[in-house]
Design an enzyme around this catalytic site. Sequence first.
Site, PDB file in Angstrom:
ATOM      1  N   SER A 145      -6.500 -20.304  28.538  1.00 41.17           N
ATOM      2  CA  SER A 145      -7.579 -21.292  29.136  1.00 41.17           C
ATOM      3  C   SER A 145      -6.871 -21.730  30.498  1.00 41.17           C
ATOM      4  CB  SER A 145      -7.536 -22.508  28.383  1.00 41.17           C
ATOM      5  OG  SER A 145      -8.610 -23.560  28.954  1.00 41.17           O
ATOM      6  N   TYR A 158      -4.916 -30.536  23.845  1.00 41.99           N
ATOM      7  CA  TYR A 158      -5.607 -28.878  24.144  1.00 41.99           C
ATOM      8  C   TYR A 158      -4.857 -28.279  25.249  1.00 41.99           C
ATOM      9  CZ  TYR A 158      -8.904 -25.551  25.130  1.00 41.99           C
ATOM     10  OH  TYR A 158      -9.854 -24.223  25.197  1.00 41.99           O
TER      11      TYR A 158
HETATM   12  P1  NDP Z   1     -16.707 -21.106  20.009  1.00 40.67           P
HETATM   13  O1  NDP Z   1     -16.659 -22.626  19.314  1.00 40.67           O
HETATM   14  O2  NDP Z   1     -18.025 -20.723  20.483  1.00 40.67           O
HETATM   15  O3  NDP Z   1     -16.068 -20.109  19.102  1.00 40.67           O
HETATM   16  C1  NDP Z   1     -14.629 -20.304  18.515  1.00 40.67           C
HETATM   17  C2  NDP Z   1     -14.492 -19.221  17.394  1.00 40.67           C
HETATM   18  O4  NDP Z   1     -13.146 -19.627  16.848  1.00 40.67           O
HETATM   19  C3  NDP Z   1     -15.563 -19.344  16.452  1.00 40.67           C
HETATM   20  O5  NDP Z   1     -15.781 -17.780  16.130  1.00 40.67           O
HETATM   21  C4  NDP Z   1     -14.951 -19.801  15.219  1.00 40.67           C
HETATM   22  O6  NDP Z   1     -15.418 -19.169  13.917  1.00 40.67           O
HETATM   23  C5  NDP Z   1     -13.367 -19.631  15.530  1.00 40.67           C
HETATM   24  N1  NDP Z   1     -12.500 -20.255  14.702  1.00 40.67           N
HETATM   25  C6  NDP Z   1     -12.263 -21.757  14.839  1.00 40.67           C
HETATM   26  N2  NDP Z   1     -11.358 -22.081  14.003  1.00 40.67           N
HETATM   27  C7  NDP Z   1     -10.845 -20.915  13.511  1.00 40.67           C
HETATM   28  C8  NDP Z   1      -9.997 -20.724  12.225  1.00 40.67           C
HETATM   29  N3  NDP Z   1      -9.152 -21.838  11.767  1.00 40.67           N
HETATM   30  N4  NDP Z   1      -9.721 -19.555  11.862  1.00 40.67           N
HETATM   31  C9  NDP Z   1     -10.377 -18.421  12.207  1.00 40.67           C
HETATM   32  N5  NDP Z   1     -11.306 -18.725  13.410  1.00 40.67           N
HETATM   33  C10 NDP Z   1     -11.676 -19.839  13.707  1.00 40.67           C
HETATM   34  O7  NDP Z   1     -15.801 -21.392  21.330  1.00 40.67           O
HETATM   35  P2  NDP Z   1     -15.221 -20.125  22.463  1.00 40.67           P
HETATM   36  O8  NDP Z   1     -15.896 -18.940  22.225  1.00 40.67           O
HETATM   37  O9  NDP Z   1     -15.659 -21.001  23.780  1.00 40.67           O
HETATM   38  O10 NDP Z   1     -13.827 -20.125  22.319  1.00 40.67           O
HETATM   39  C11 NDP Z   1     -13.117 -18.973  22.015  1.00 40.67           C
HETATM   40  C12 NDP Z   1     -11.525 -19.285  22.766  1.00 40.67           C
HETATM   41  O11 NDP Z   1     -11.737 -19.508  24.258  1.00 40.67           O
HETATM   42  C13 NDP Z   1     -10.765 -20.353  22.127  1.00 40.67           C
HETATM   43  O12 NDP Z   1      -9.484 -20.271  21.873  1.00 40.67           O
HETATM   44  C14 NDP Z   1     -10.959 -21.555  23.330  1.00 40.67           C
HETATM   45  O13 NDP Z   1      -9.776 -22.367  23.593  1.00 40.67           O
HETATM   46  C15 NDP Z   1     -11.033 -20.482  24.431  1.00 40.67           C
HETATM   47  N6  NDP Z   1     -11.443 -21.085  25.892  1.00 40.67           N
HETATM   48  C16 NDP Z   1     -12.940 -21.568  25.895  1.00 40.67           C
HETATM   49  C17 NDP Z   1     -13.266 -22.069  26.812  1.00 40.67           C
HETATM   50  C18 NDP Z   1     -14.790 -22.600  27.156  1.00 40.67           C
HETATM   51  O14 NDP Z   1     -15.099 -23.065  28.356  1.00 40.67           O
HETATM   52  N7  NDP Z   1     -15.815 -22.137  26.111  1.00 40.67           N
HETATM   53  C19 NDP Z   1     -12.688 -22.113  28.129  1.00 40.67           C
HETATM   54  C20 NDP Z   1     -11.159 -21.658  28.154  1.00 40.67           C
HETATM   55  C21 NDP Z   1     -10.955 -20.996  26.847  1.00 40.67           C
HETATM   56  P3  NDP Z   1     -15.559 -20.141  12.596  1.00 40.67           P
HETATM   57  O15 NDP Z   1     -15.980 -21.257  12.998  1.00 40.67           O
HETATM   58  O16 NDP Z   1     -16.601 -19.281  11.854  1.00 40.67           O
HETATM   59  O17 NDP Z   1     -14.092 -19.778  11.883  1.00 40.67           O
END
Ligand code: NDP
Length: 252
Positions: A145, A158
Site C-alpha cells: 500500500s 494498518y
Molecule cells: P476487498 O475488501 O475488496 O478484498 C479483500 C479480499 O481479501 C477479499 O477477497 C477477502 O475475501 C480477502 N480476505 C480478507 N481476509 C482474509 C483471510 N483471512 N483469508 C483469506 N482472504 C481474506 O479489498 P481490496 O481489494 O481493496 O484489498 C486487497 C488488498 O489491497 C489488501 O491487502 C489491501 O490492504 C490492499 N490495498 C487496498 C487499497 C484500497 O484502497 N482498496 C489501497 C492499498 C492497498 P474473504 O472475505 O472472502 O476472505
Amino acid sequence: MSAGTRLAGQVAVVTGASAGIGAAVARALAAESARVALAARREDRLQALAAELEGDGAEALAVRTDVARRDEVERLVDAVLERWGRLDVVVANAGIMPVSPVTELRVDDWTRMVDVNVKGVLHTVGAALPPMLEAGRGHLVTIGSLAGRRPFPGGTVYSATKFAVRALVWGLHLELGAVHGIRVTDVQPGFVATELLDTVPDPDLRRAWLENWGERRPLQPEDVARAVIFAVTAPEHVAVNEVLVRPLDQPT
Ligand code: NDP
C-alpha cells in the site's frame, strides 16, 4: 476476455480473490492465459469467479482459504501442485483495514490486521517457496500500500503491517533474486474503489473518508491488476520490486 498469451503455461495463485483487487488480478492473469487458483474465505464468490473464468476459456480452481491459518495456505498450495504440478506466480493480496485512532485501543483489530496482512503474507510466501526453490524460478507479488510508505492518522497499525510487507519484499529480493531466480514485487496502491472500507469498524470514520474524498476519481481494481501484469510479464532478468500506483487525484 482479451486473449493474451504472455503467461501461457504458467500457474498462478491469488489470495483474496473473492473481491476487489484480487478478483481483478485473477481475471487479468487468466486473460494472459495463466491457469489461476482463487483463494479466500467466501467460497461461493470464488466458485462464481472460477465459473466466469472457465466460461471465458481459462482454467481456474477455487480453494476456500483463510490466510491467517498456515495449514490452510499449505493445503491451497498442495491443491495447486496436485492439479497442475507447478507454481509460477503467487499474488499475496488478501488484506483487511479495520482502522481506528490508536487511542480507542481496539487491540483485537490490531492483531487481526497483523494476522491477515502480515502473517497471511508470511504463510503464503512460506507455502509457495518450496516448489519455486525447486524450480529455480517463480514470482511472489504482494499487494502492499501507499500506507507502506507513509502512515496516516487512524491508520497507524494498518500502515505498520504494510511497512512490514515492504521490508519483507525488499529482503526477499536480496535472498532469493540472484541466487534462486525468484522475483518479488510489492505493488503499492493509493485509494482503490473496493469493499475494503467496509472493514473500517466506525461508520462515521467510513463516511468521513468518503465525504473527504468527494468527487475525486479513485483507482479501479483493474488499474492495480495492470501493475501486477506489468511486473510478472517483464523479461526474466528484470525484477520490478516496487510499484507505487496512486490515483492522479490523490495528493497525499
Ligand atoms: P476487498 O475488501 O475488496 O478484498 C479483500 C479480499 O481479501 C477479499 O477477497 C477477502 O475475501 C480477502 N480476505 C480478507 N481476509 C482474509 C483471510 N483471512 N483469508 C483469506 N482472504 C481474506 O479489498 P481490496 O481489494 O481493496 O484489498 C486487497 C488488498 O489491497 C489488501 O491487502 C489491501 O490492504 C490492499 N490495498 C487496498 C487499497 C484500497 O484502497 N482498496 C489501497 C492499498 C492497498 P474473504 O472475505 O472472502 O476472505
